[in-house]
Design a protein around this motif. Structure first.
Motif, short mmCIF file in Angstrom:
data_model
loop_
_atom_site.label_atom_id
_atom_site.label_comp_id
_atom_site.label_asym_id
_atom_site.label_seq_id
_atom_site.Cartn_x
_atom_site.Cartn_y
_atom_site.Cartn_z
N ILE A 1 39.68 1.73 -100.33
CA ILE A 1 40.21 0.42 -100.74
C ILE A 1 40.63 0.63 -102.19
CG2 ILE A 1 39.76 -2.03 -101.00
CD1 ILE A 1 37.31 -1.70 -99.25
N VAL B 1 42.65 -0.37 -105.53
CA VAL B 1 43.30 -1.48 -106.21
C VAL B 1 43.71 -1.09 -107.63
CG1 VAL B 1 42.44 -3.45 -104.91
CG2 VAL B 1 40.98 -2.42 -106.63
N ILE C 1 38.89 -7.11 -113.49
CA ILE C 1 37.59 -7.74 -113.28
C ILE C 1 37.56 -8.46 -111.93
CG2 ILE C 1 35.99 -9.48 -114.17
CD1 ILE C 1 36.35 -6.91 -115.88
N ALA C 2 38.63 -9.21 -111.64
CA ALA C 2 38.70 -9.93 -110.35
C ALA C 2 38.65 -8.93 -109.20
CB ALA C 2 39.98 -10.76 -110.28
N GLN C 3 39.37 -7.82 -109.35
CA GLN C 3 39.38 -6.82 -108.27
C GLN C 3 38.00 -6.19 -108.10
OE1 GLN C 3 42.70 -4.40 -109.53
NE2 GLN C 3 44.17 -5.62 -108.39
N GLN D 1 35.12 -7.71 -108.78
CA GLN D 1 34.30 -8.73 -108.12
C GLN D 1 34.50 -8.69 -106.61
OE1 GLN D 1 35.67 -12.32 -110.10
NE2 GLN D 1 33.68 -12.60 -111.08
N THR D 2 35.77 -8.66 -106.20
CA THR D 2 36.06 -8.66 -104.76
C THR D 2 35.58 -7.36 -104.11
OG1 THR D 2 38.00 -9.99 -105.29
CG2 THR D 2 37.88 -9.11 -103.06
N LEU D 3 35.76 -6.25 -104.84
CA LEU D 3 35.28 -4.96 -104.31
C LEU D 3 33.78 -5.02 -104.03
CD1 LEU D 3 36.74 -1.82 -106.13
CD2 LEU D 3 36.89 -2.43 -103.72
N SER E 1 32.01 -7.56 -103.27
CA SER E 1 31.73 -8.37 -102.08
C SER E 1 32.13 -7.63 -100.80
CB SER E 1 32.44 -9.72 -102.17
OG SER E 1 33.82 -9.56 -101.94
N GLN E 2 32.99 -6.61 -100.93
CA GLN E 2 33.38 -5.83 -99.76
C GLN E 2 32.36 -4.76 -99.40
OE1 GLN E 2 37.55 -5.42 -101.56
NE2 GLN E 2 38.01 -5.19 -99.40
N TRP F 1 30.53 -5.72 -115.79
CA TRP F 1 30.92 -5.74 -114.38
C TRP F 1 30.52 -4.46 -113.69
CZ3 TRP F 1 32.02 -10.58 -113.25
CH2 TRP F 1 32.40 -11.40 -114.32
#
Lengths: 337, 320
Positions: free
Chosen positions: A80, A82, A92-94, A96-98, A100-101, A119
């Motif tokens: 994955i 990004v 930072i947003a990426q 965070q999502t990573l 959760s994955q 982070w």
């Protein structure tokens, strides 16, 4: 005079020794590869690896990123990947999502350490093994990188030698917040301590992203107007090679080719500039970004296979490219067309 | 008449349907999309963009929706960068959180004041006035930070970047709280109604005795304050100030324009903007969850702008 000769001799010896050392490391790395090929094959089958990079707009970034993505695929895993497009809040947003994955591991490449650290800590808190490419942080299980102490020292010694140990130099120091750039800069300062006749012109220049080349061109042109007489500036140093391109172009345009430029990374266009005997680009330390990305993923695979003895740092050899060896190094780096 | 209502109704339903399709699509295709933690993440990540887009929405409401001559605040992203820089520089030099927050918000309002002065007193087209102010913001930010990362660590920042009740991010709560306050102020108050009147038909509003200038000027001050709040949020998220806030401008414009398709009369509303911001957030998040390259996102944003501006101007032309 004798002192100068002694010094020259010392540096020639030292360069020679380093060249030998480098040859051994490169040879050693190859031997390592051979061992890896023979040992039970690395595999990421059924594993997911998150890859977060701050940007891919620079040759180095892109090659290291590709090296990671390709190697994950080659080893049968899912990447994955990004790319934050040089935007800290997007990275930072990426991340965070990573998190959760819940991938089996996350590799982080470059970026601003002070922004990233909380982070990266969250990645660790989530129990996900964290690896880094070119980001030196205690939070990472392994950082795969070039030996930036060696790079900084080599470049600084070459510069000091080329300008005969005295004169004014210009320095681009806009990314001291990026650890690898800080190391290279500190090594320059360390070397210059012993060359008291070399002076960094203040204020230092600040390289920027984006528009690095145009911006460096403009800044250098302005400084050249301030220092019109030849010899008033001997060299220009940058922690990477994109400002070096802008600086080199500005020198050519102003007819000030007596000034030499120095940088790091070894993008193909810069190695070409170094090769050109008429270009003021004097030296660049070339890294092997694709190999760095690949090696980082191999470390992940080893770790996930249960080998927790992965070293804190993996260094991929870098090569000092000068007018003398540029053509040859192009072949070594696979850049020859 | 009925045809026109039919058209706008179709557009609104269509947009809501698109939102639902995207949401349901990702819910099916992307594992973990509908998990509370992920949704909270998206709301959290939308906080900065959301607050700025609220500011833009208020300005568009007060100045009118015409993209060229109407209200617009292009300085918002620059304002965010400047306010974050003010916060970070003060915080790094040892000032307390209270002073740093007050200074950051004050710098945001000051930028809003310059905009208001340029638009209301000097009568410069908002598009140009705020473009110029955007440049001023970027310049002052450079002076403050020398284009470097300015690190700021404080208890307030770590609390803002951390989790609140139920383990959900604090910024997510704050975004919803600010949206709630603004919905009350803009959608449910006499002042809000007057603002719509001023933006809808300036001459008519003036003839009806409304203080047009004060409302338009006030909308830029609110927008400036939003920029300041965004700056503090950004400092919390990034532990200080970093260059490159200007990139956010396009997303702010998209969110504010897209928001109007969620309203019955195709006018910008706070709730519509919140939906639009979340829509963009879910789109980016969903793409990453199903492992589609992030490169697609900016393309999709551009397509959204074309779609929204195209359809709303078509429908508006029919309405007039």
């Amino acid at each position: 005079m004798t002192k100068l000769i002694e010094r020259r001799y010392y540096y020639e010896m030292r360069t020679l020794m380093l060249a030998v050392a480098l040859a051994i490391t490169v040879g050693g790395a190859r031997a390592d590869d051979a061992v890896t090929a023979r040992s039970p094959a690395l595999s990421l089958l059924g594993k997911t690896v998150g890859i977060t990079v701050i940007g891919t707009d620079h040759y180095w970034d892109l090659r290291a990123y590709q090296g990671q993505v390709d190697e994950v695929r080659r080893l049968g895993g899912t990447a994955i990947a990004v790319d934050a497009g040089r935007n800290d809040s997007r990275q930072i947003a990426q991340i965070q999502t990573l998190i959760s994955q819940k991938p089996d591991a996350i590799i982080e490449q470059l970026g601003t350490l002070s922004v990233l650290e909380p982070w990266l800590q969250k990645i660790r808190d989530a129990g996900i093994p964290l690896f880094t490419v070119d980001t030196a942080t205690p939070l990472s299980l392994n950082d795969t990188t070039s030996d930036n102490f060696f790079i900084g020292e080599q470049l600084a010694l070459r510069l000091a030698n080329d300008i005969g140990g005295e004169g004014n130099i210009l320095v681009f120091n806009g990314f001291y917040g990026v650890p690898v750039c800080a190391i290279r800069y500190d090594e320059l300062k360390e070397v210059l301590k012993f060359y008291p006749k070399i002076r960094i012109i203040e204020p230092e220049l600040r390289d920027v992203i984006p528009n690095t080349v145009q911006n460096a061109y403009t800044q250098i042109t302005e400084v050249l107007n301030k220092y019109p007489e030849k010899g008033s500036i001997k060299a220009i140093w940058a922690a990477w090679d994109v400002p070096q391109v802008g600086a080199t172009q500005a020198l050519l345009a102003a007819g000030r080719t007596e000034i030499k430029t120095y940088g790091v990374d070894g993008s193909p266009d810069v190695v070409n500039l170094i090769k050109d005997p008429d270009s003021p680009a004097a030296a660049v330390v070339a890294q092997q970004p694709y190999e760095i990305g690949k090696a980082a993923v191999d470390n992940v695979a080893r770790y996930l296979a249960g080998d927790h003895g992965v070293p804190l740092y993996s260094y991929i050899p870098a090569i000092l490219v000068t007018k003398q060896n540029a053509a040859e190094v192009q072949k070594t780096l696979g850049q020859a067309s | 008449m009925p045809r026109r209502r039919h058209r706008t109704g179709w557009l609104r339903m269509g947009s809501l349907a698109a939102f639902t399709v995207v949401f349901v699509g990702f819910a099916i295709a992307a594992p973990g999309f509908l998990v509370v933690g992920n949704i909270a993440n998206v709301v959290d990540q939308s906080a900065i963009l959301g607050v700025l887009a609220f500011g833009m929405t208020v300005v568009i409401i007060g100045g009118g929706g015409d993209v060229i001559t109407g209200g617009i605040d292009l300085s918002l992203a620059g304002n965010l960068g400047l306010s974050a820089a003010v916060f970070a520089v003060l915080s790094q030099s040892g000032s307390g959180d209270v002073l740093a927050v007050v200074a950051a918000l004050a710098s945001g309002v000051a930028v809003g004041f310059v905009n208001a002065f340029a638009v209301v007193r000097l009568r410069i087209l908002p598009l140009l006035a705020t473009l110029a102010v955007m440049n001023i913001c970027a310049g002052v930010e450079l002076v403050l930070t020398h284009n470097m990362v300015v690190q700021a660590r404080s208890s307030l920042l770590s609390r803002l970047a951390g989790d609140g009740p139920f383990g959900l991010p604090v910024l997510a709560y704050l975004l919803l709280a600010i949206a709630f306050v603004l919905v009350l102020a803009v959608q449910c108050s006499p002042t809000g109604l007057r603002l719509y009147a001023v933006g809808g038909h300036r001459e008519a509003a003036r003839a009806a005795g409304l203080a047009v200038e004060r409302h338009v000027g006030g909308s830029y001050l609110v927008s400036g304050l939003c920029g300041g709040i965004g700056g503090v949020f950004s400092a919390a998220l990034l532990n200080g100030s970093t260059p490159g806030s200007g990139e956010m401008l396009l997303s702010i414009v998209v969110a504010a324009l897209l928001g109007s398709v969620f309203s019955r009369r195709l006018v910008p509303t706070i709730a519509g903007t919140l939906l639009a911001v979340l829509f963009i957030g879910f789109l980016i998040n969903g793409f990453q969850l199903i492992n589609v390259s992030s490169y697609w996102v900016s393309g999709v944003e551009g397509v959204l702008i074309l779609f929204v501006v195209g359809t709303t101007s078509l429908v508006r032309r029919e309405m007039s």
